[in-house]
Motif scaffolding. Structure first.
Motif, PDB file in Angstrom:
ATOM      1  N   LEU A   1       1.312   4.429 -11.593  1.00  5.05           N
ATOM      2  CA  LEU A   1       0.132   3.557 -11.613  1.00  5.05           C
ATOM      3  C   LEU A   1      -0.358   3.236 -13.022  1.00  5.05           C
ATOM      4  CD1 LEU A   1      -1.841   5.003  -8.547  1.00  5.05           C
ATOM      5  CD2 LEU A   1      -0.634   2.825  -8.683  1.00  5.05           C
ATOM      6  N   ALA A   2       0.023   4.068 -13.991  1.00  4.69           N
ATOM      7  CA  ALA A   2      -0.376   3.804 -15.379  1.00  4.69           C
ATOM      8  C   ALA A   2       0.215   2.486 -15.882  1.00  4.69           C
ATOM      9  CB  ALA A   2       0.060   4.961 -16.269  1.00  4.69           C
TER      10      ALA A   2
ATOM     11  N   SER B   1     -12.616   0.171 -14.823  1.00  3.80           N
ATOM     12  CA  SER B   1     -11.171   0.097 -14.593  1.00  3.80           C
ATOM     13  C   SER B   1     -10.409   0.527 -15.853  1.00  3.80           C
ATOM     14  CB  SER B   1     -10.793  -1.335 -14.187  1.00  3.80           C
ATOM     15  OG  SER B   1      -9.415  -1.436 -13.995  1.00  3.80           O
TER      16      SER B   1
ATOM     17  N   ARG C   1       0.836  -1.219   0.000  1.00  2.88           N
ATOM     18  CA  ARG C   1       0.000   0.000   0.000  1.00  2.88           C
ATOM     19  C   ARG C   1       0.862   1.257   0.000  1.00  2.88           C
ATOM     20  NH1 ARG C   1      -4.498  -2.507   3.844  1.00  2.88           N
ATOM     21  NH2 ARG C   1      -5.843  -3.284   2.195  1.00  2.88           N
TER      22      ARG C   1
ATOM     23  N   LEU D   1       2.176   1.708  -3.524  1.00  2.00           N
ATOM     24  CA  LEU D   1       1.131   2.150  -4.457  1.00  2.00           C
ATOM     25  C   LEU D   1       0.574   3.534  -4.120  1.00  2.00           C
ATOM     26  CD1 LEU D   1      -0.804  -1.217  -4.778  1.00  2.00           C
ATOM     27  CD2 LEU D   1       0.527  -0.113  -6.565  1.00  2.00           C
ATOM     28  N   GLY D   2       1.056   4.129  -3.044  1.00  2.00           N
ATOM     29  CA  GLY D   2       0.624   5.481  -2.693  1.00  2.00           C
ATOM     30  C   GLY D   2      -0.703   5.550  -1.976  1.00  2.00           C
ATOM     31  N   LEU D   3      -1.202   4.407  -1.505  1.00  2.00           N
ATOM     32  CA  LEU D   3      -2.453   4.449  -0.728  1.00  2.00           C
ATOM     33  C   LEU D   3      -2.183   5.003   0.664  1.00  2.00           C
ATOM     34  CD1 LEU D   3      -3.984   1.004  -1.757  1.00  2.00           C
ATOM     35  CD2 LEU D   3      -4.966   3.237  -2.256  1.00  2.00           C
TER      36      LEU D   3
ATOM     37  N   CYS E   1      -9.072  -6.877 -13.874  1.00  4.16           N
ATOM     38  CA  CYS E   1      -8.789  -5.438 -13.726  1.00  4.16           C
ATOM     39  C   CYS E   1      -7.281  -5.177 -13.618  1.00  4.16           C
ATOM     40  CB  CYS E   1      -9.494  -4.876 -12.485  1.00  4.16           C
ATOM     41  SG  CYS E   1     -11.279  -4.812 -12.654  1.00  4.16           S
TER      42      CYS E   1
ATOM     43  N   TYR F   1      -2.578  -3.954 -10.100  1.00  6.61           N
ATOM     44  CA  TYR F   1      -2.583  -4.326  -8.682  1.00  6.61           C
ATOM     45  C   TYR F   1      -3.784  -5.213  -8.370  1.00  6.61           C
ATOM     46  CZ  TYR F   1      -3.427  -3.739  -3.640  1.00  6.61           C
ATOM     47  OH  TYR F   1      -3.678  -3.969  -2.314  1.00  6.61           O
TER      48      TYR F   1
ATOM     49  N   PRO G   1      -5.531  -6.627  -5.054  1.00  3.54           N
ATOM     50  CA  PRO G   1      -5.509  -6.596  -3.582  1.00  3.54           C
ATOM     51  C   PRO G   1      -5.855  -7.953  -2.984  1.00  3.54           C
ATOM     52  CG  PRO G   1      -7.515  -5.587  -4.396  1.00  3.54           C
ATOM     53  CD  PRO G   1      -6.720  -5.975  -5.605  1.00  3.54           C
TER      54      PRO G   1
END
Lengths: 300, 262
Positions: free
Chosen positions: A75-76, A100, A47, A50-52, A142, A80, A82
């Motif tokens: 992210l492009a 998505s 996380r 991924l910048g969450l 996705c 991912y 989860p």
């Protein structure tokens, strides 16, 4: 070239630890395993990457870009998956997959269709009606429909039946052979051992080992089985001792001469010494009695 | 504008229910007006004996015998409470629902900046509020035409503009709060407009509580004052706009640095 590199990456939640001074490097084109039990810090690491969630200190880069400042560009090219897949209530599978793709501004129709067919996913169903396994399949589509350069997969196989698991790993291997980097986080050691070329082990938020699967298997711990006795002499400092029938089996990482001298004095009729499997290596790192507390010296 | 479109599509059912319910109640009230007008003498004597209650709802300044007066009191309360609740629920669920329903992880792992997500979500909230008000005004005009009455258009526009600003203020405040919370959004969404509504009633009853006009947006959309003076309090409207902007900005600042756990 490193696709993922973390330098002293730390995330703490107030007084609770998340991850501590994580140094991690994943090369381009690797099939990389990330091992640790629940609560070890695997999802926190992912996380953060991924910048969450934002790092408390340290830094990390993906594709040479800063995970905080260049999150959108990163992210492009990332897919991912989860550990738990949740989607917008009321939407159909087709709508979620299309959403998505739209969020990526990509036309992934053909690839999505092919993935759905391979995974046996009914796109007309509403996501609220799906089982855990089918939600995971939506998550796979996705994550992979845009053919990302980096796939980050957090406990991807939980809930998938064995046939779909096999199909899923076949898809991952195809993507890997096409040049994608795979970052596979799991506590299922067999899937790491079977698929990954390198792996990192995380314990209590700290990285305690990072090496090739070959080198990780060459830990100095051996699985020793003594036939004819049911207990292990205390001076051997054995771990994970198991008694079965008239023999005892244990992990031993001490001096081999000491083992032989102690064994000579025992009423044994046979002795075997084997390389431990990944699960035993894992236990070796995780053994709370492990001398030197998970041995920082063994950290790659 | 993918997130904007998704938000609108996902909320279309709730929008239809709220807009339909408020429009229906307004329609019922307006078609009751001709009968009310004929019984005005009895109604006035009833209100004269209600003391502070009359002032609380602004009925001391408006006449039930005129369409604007009747509309301001009856329909104003429906629009004030209903519109306030709708705006609050739209705002409060905009961000917190993503975390409550664990969809934030899905959304924010796509190549879209948080600022863009925030912009599109806020626009979607405002669009829903504006569209609801357009439908409500249209239904009110049609209802009046059905019973052969006409509104004072200037007063109607002023009144609805004030209600729209009030709803936008409540929506923005709730949007800002939404960035700070993860769960329990419905309670705040229902509680905030209700508290603000009662603050305005207290302000109407007691002069000592007149300072509440700087807190509650219901103060600047008080139908009795707008209709009796044919003007809205520009200062309070501007203050409402500032509060809305500050609350939304606070939500933006919080959300762009917020840790999303699921």
């Amino acid at each position: 070239m490193s696709v993922i590199s973390a330098d002293q990456l730390t995330k703490s939640y107030g007084k609770s630890r998340g991850i501590i001074n994580l140094d991690l490097s994943v090369d381009e084109g690797e099939f990389f395993g990330f091992i640790g039990p629940n609560g070890a810090g695997k999802s926190t690491t992912i996380r953060t990457l991924l910048g969450l969630i934002y790092p408390t200190s340290g830094r990390a880069e993906i594709f040479g870009k800063d995970i905080v400042k260049q999150k959108k560009e990163i992210l492009a090219d990332v897919g991912y998956m989860p550990s738990e897949a949740f989607f917008y209530s009321g939407m159909s599978v087709r709508e979620v997959i299309a959403l998505s793709a739209k969020l990526r501004k990509a036309d992934c129709g053909k690839e999505a269709e092919a993935l759905c067919e391979r995974l046996g996913l009914d796109t007309a169903k509403r996501v609220d009606e799906l089982s855990l396994g089918n939600r995971k399949k939506v998550s796979v589509v996705c994550a992979l429909q845009h053919k990302p350069k980096l796939c980050i997969l957090d406990e991807p196989t939980s809930g998938l039946d064995p046939l779909i698991q096999k199909e899923f790993f076949d898809i991952l291997k195809e993507r890997h052979s096409e040049g994608a980097t795979i970052f596979l986080s799991s506590h299922i050691l067999s899937e790491i051992q079977k698929n990954c070329s390198r792996a990192a082990i995380i314990k209590g938020g700290r990285l305690i080992a990072l090496d090739s699967m070959e080198n990780l298997s060459k830990t100095n711990a051996k699985r020793v089985t003594l036939h004819g006795v049911k207990t292990v002499p205390a001076e051997l400092g054995a771990r994970n001792a198991e008694t079965a029938g008239d023999c005892v089996s244990f992990l031993y990482s001490g001096d081999i001469k000491l083992l032989l001298s102690v064994a000579q004095k025992l009423p044994i009729y046979d002795m075997t010494v084997t390389e431990p499997g990944l699960d035993e290596i894992f236990m070796h790192y995780y053994d709370s009695d492990n001398r030197g507390s998970a041995k920082d010296g063994e950290k790659a | 504008m993918t997130v904007f479109a998704k938000e609108l599509k996902q909320s279309v059912k709730a929008w239809c229910i709220w807009t339909g319910a408020i429009s229906f109640l307004l329609f019922i009230c307006i078609i009751m007006f001709p009968e009310m007008k004929n019984e005005m003498d009895d109604v006035s004597s009833v209100f004269a004996n209600m003391g502070g209650f009359t002032a609380a709802f602004g009925m001391d300044k408006l006449s039930f015998g005129e369409l604007m007066g009747f509309y301001g009191i009856e329909c104003g309360n429906i629009l004030g409470i209903g519109g306030g609740f709708f705006a609050a629920l739209c705002g409060i669920s905009a961000l917190s629902s993503e975390e409550k329903e664990h969809t934030a992880e899905f959304l924010l792992t796509h190549p879209i900046s948080r600022v863009s997500v925030l912009m599109q979500k806020l626009l979607s909230v405002l669009a829903r509020v504006v569209m609801m008000n357009i439908v409500i005004v249209a239904v009110s005009l049609l209802s009046a035409a059905v019973v052969g009455e006409t509104f004072d258009i200037q007063k109607l526009v002023l009144l609805h503009t004030a209600y729209l600003v009030m709803q936008i203020e409540i929506a923005c405040v709730c949007f800002g709060i939404s960035a700070f919370i993860r769960r329990g959004s419905i309670g705040i969404g229902l509680g905030l407009p209700l508290a603000l509504y009662f603050m305005n009633i207290i302000r109407n009853i007691s002069e000592q509580a007149s300072f509440l006009k700087y807190i509650t947006p219901y103060a600047y959309c008080d139908a009795s004052e707008i209709i009796s003076t044919s003007q809205a309090d520009a200062g309070l409207l501007a203050l409402g706009g500032v509060i809305a902007a500050v609350a939304a900005a606070a939500g933006f600042l919080k959300y762009v640095r917020k840790d999303i756990f699921s």
